[in-house]
Each structure stands twice: as structure tokens, then as C-alpha cells.
Design a protein around this motif. Structure first.
Motif, PDB file in Angstrom:
ATOM      1  N   VAL A   1     -47.707  18.779-101.868  1.00  0.00           N
ATOM      2  CA  VAL A   1     -47.170  17.806-100.867  1.00  0.00           C
ATOM      3  C   VAL A   1     -48.651  17.509 -99.871  1.00  0.00           C
ATOM      4  N   LEU A   2     -48.790  16.241 -99.982  1.00  0.00           N
ATOM      5  CA  LEU A   2     -49.976  15.679 -99.060  1.00  0.00           C
ATOM      6  C   LEU A   2     -49.462  15.141 -97.845  1.00  0.00           C
ATOM      7  N   ASP A   3     -49.935  15.990 -96.676  1.00  0.00           N
ATOM      8  CA  ASP A   3     -49.562  15.348 -95.382  1.00  0.00           C
ATOM      9  C   ASP A   3     -50.715  14.659 -94.784  1.00  0.00           C
ATOM     10  N   PHE A   4     -50.503  13.551 -94.535  1.00  0.00           N
ATOM     11  CA  PHE A   4     -51.772  12.761 -94.179  1.00  0.00           C
ATOM     12  C   PHE A   4     -51.163  12.598 -92.721  1.00  0.00           C
ATOM     13  N   HIS A   5     -52.178  13.035 -91.755  1.00  0.00           N
ATOM     14  CA  HIS A   5     -52.121  12.902 -90.484  1.00  0.00           C
ATOM     15  C   HIS A   5     -52.963  12.453 -89.456  1.00  0.00           C
ATOM     16  N   ALA A   6     -53.149  12.479 -88.097  1.00  0.00           N
ATOM     17  CA  ALA A   6     -54.230  12.224 -87.345  1.00  0.00           C
ATOM     18  C   ALA A   6     -53.984  13.074 -86.193  1.00  0.00           C
ATOM     19  N   GLU A   7     -55.011  13.367 -85.348  1.00  0.00           N
ATOM     20  CA  GLU A   7     -54.901  14.422 -84.165  1.00  0.00           C
ATOM     21  C   GLU A   7     -54.015  13.614 -82.871  1.00  0.00           C
ATOM     22  N   TRP A   8     -54.452  12.084 -82.920  1.00  0.00           N
ATOM     23  CA  TRP A   8     -53.813  11.359 -82.006  1.00  0.00           C
ATOM     24  C   TRP A   8     -52.382  10.949 -82.231  1.00  0.00           C
ATOM     25  N   CYS A   9     -51.740  11.294 -83.420  1.00  0.00           N
ATOM     26  CA  CYS A   9     -50.502  10.740 -84.024  1.00  0.00           C
ATOM     27  C   CYS A   9     -49.354  11.677 -83.306  1.00  0.00           C
ATOM     28  N   GLU A  10     -48.480  11.202 -82.223  1.00  0.00           N
ATOM     29  CA  GLU A  10     -47.472  11.859 -81.808  1.00  0.00           C
ATOM     30  C   GLU A  10     -46.649  12.296 -82.841  1.00  0.00           C
ATOM     31  N   ILE A  11     -46.202  11.234 -83.901  1.00  0.00           N
ATOM     32  CA  ILE A  11     -45.162  11.525 -84.662  1.00  0.00           C
ATOM     33  C   ILE A  11     -45.724  12.611 -85.752  1.00  0.00           C
ATOM     34  N   CYS A  12     -46.858  12.716 -85.993  1.00  0.00           N
ATOM     35  CA  CYS A  12     -47.475  13.672 -86.908  1.00  0.00           C
ATOM     36  C   CYS A  12     -47.096  15.079 -86.186  1.00  0.00           C
ATOM     37  N   LYS A  13     -47.183  15.158 -84.965  1.00  0.00           N
ATOM     38  CA  LYS A  13     -47.062  16.385 -84.132  1.00  0.00           C
ATOM     39  C   LYS A  13     -45.683  16.659 -84.219  1.00  0.00           C
ATOM     40  N   ALA A  14     -44.792  16.029 -83.972  1.00  0.00           N
ATOM     41  CA  ALA A  14     -43.338  16.281 -84.194  1.00  0.00           C
ATOM     42  C   ALA A  14     -43.040  16.612 -85.617  1.00  0.00           C
ATOM     43  N   LEU A  15     -43.717  16.067 -86.568  1.00  0.00           N
ATOM     44  CA  LEU A  15     -43.422  16.688 -87.832  1.00  0.00           C
ATOM     45  C   LEU A  15     -43.817  18.297 -88.074  1.00  0.00           C
ATOM     46  N   ASP A  16     -44.999  18.376 -87.313  1.00  0.00           N
ATOM     47  CA  ASP A  16     -45.374  19.768 -87.526  1.00  0.00           C
ATOM     48  C   ASP A  16     -44.480  20.809 -86.803  1.00  0.00           C
ATOM     49  N   ARG A  17     -44.097  20.385 -85.525  1.00  0.00           N
ATOM     50  CA  ARG A  17     -43.152  21.128 -84.362  1.00  0.00           C
ATOM     51  C   ARG A  17     -41.708  21.286 -85.030  1.00  0.00           C
TER      52      ARG A  17
END
Length: 92
Positions: free
Chosen positions: A4-20
Motif C-alpha cells: 500500500v503506497l500512501d502519497f501524502h503531504a505535511e500540509w494536507c488536511e485530508i491526509c491527516k484525517a486519513l492517518d487519524r
């Protein structure tokens, strides 16, 4: 082993929601134990994002045991734990 490759960025709020809300959910964490799970920062590793034709974060790509992308399963945006688990079952 599938990946599973999770392409993310530090500034990405949706990325943070996926993590949380998704990746940290115990059922998802347990299901991911059978996968290589890699996070790719699109700002720090743009060449990897280009290789996988990533338009922006978050994008999650699934690679089968054969080393090829599992067609039709990549997604961009948010998926809750149940949606994500459904996709993982299809990868296997």
C-alpha cells in the motif's frame, strides 16, 4: 507481499484525517499487517509521485504480490475504515 503506497503531504488536511481516522483504526492496522505499507511525501519525493502519476495528495495506490498496480482500486481523498477494509479485501 502486496504493498500500500500512501502519497501524502505535511500540509494536507485530508491526509491527516486519513492517518487519524482510518490508518490508526485497530481493524485497519491489523489488516495492514499483511502488507508492506509505505508513506510517500509528494513534496520530498516528487519523482515517486510522478512515476505513479499522482495528481495530488492524498492518493493511495495498491500494488499486488506480482509487483503491478491493482487496477481500479487506487483512490484520492478520504475513505473511512470500512471503505478502506473493503478495498484491502479486494487486493488480496
Amino acid at each position: 507481499q502486496p504493498t500500500v503506497l500512501d502519497f501524502h503531504a505535511e500540509w494536507c488536511e485530508i491526509c491527516k484525517a486519513l492517518d487519524r481516522k482510518t490508518f490508526s483504526e485497530p481493524r485497519v492496522a491489523d489488516a495492514l499487517s499483511g502488507f508492506h505499507a509505505l508513506k510517500v511525501d509528494v513534496d520530498k519525493e516528487p519523482e515517486v509521485g510522478n512515476e505513479y502519476r499522482i495528481l495530488g495528495p492524498p492518493t493511495v495506490v495498491f500494488i499486488g504480490s506480482d509487483g503491478k498496480e491493482v487496477e481500479g482500486l487506487r483512490f484520492s481523498g478520504f475513505k473511512d475504515a470500512d471503505e478502506f477494509l473493503s478495498i484491502l479485501r479486494r487486493v488480496r
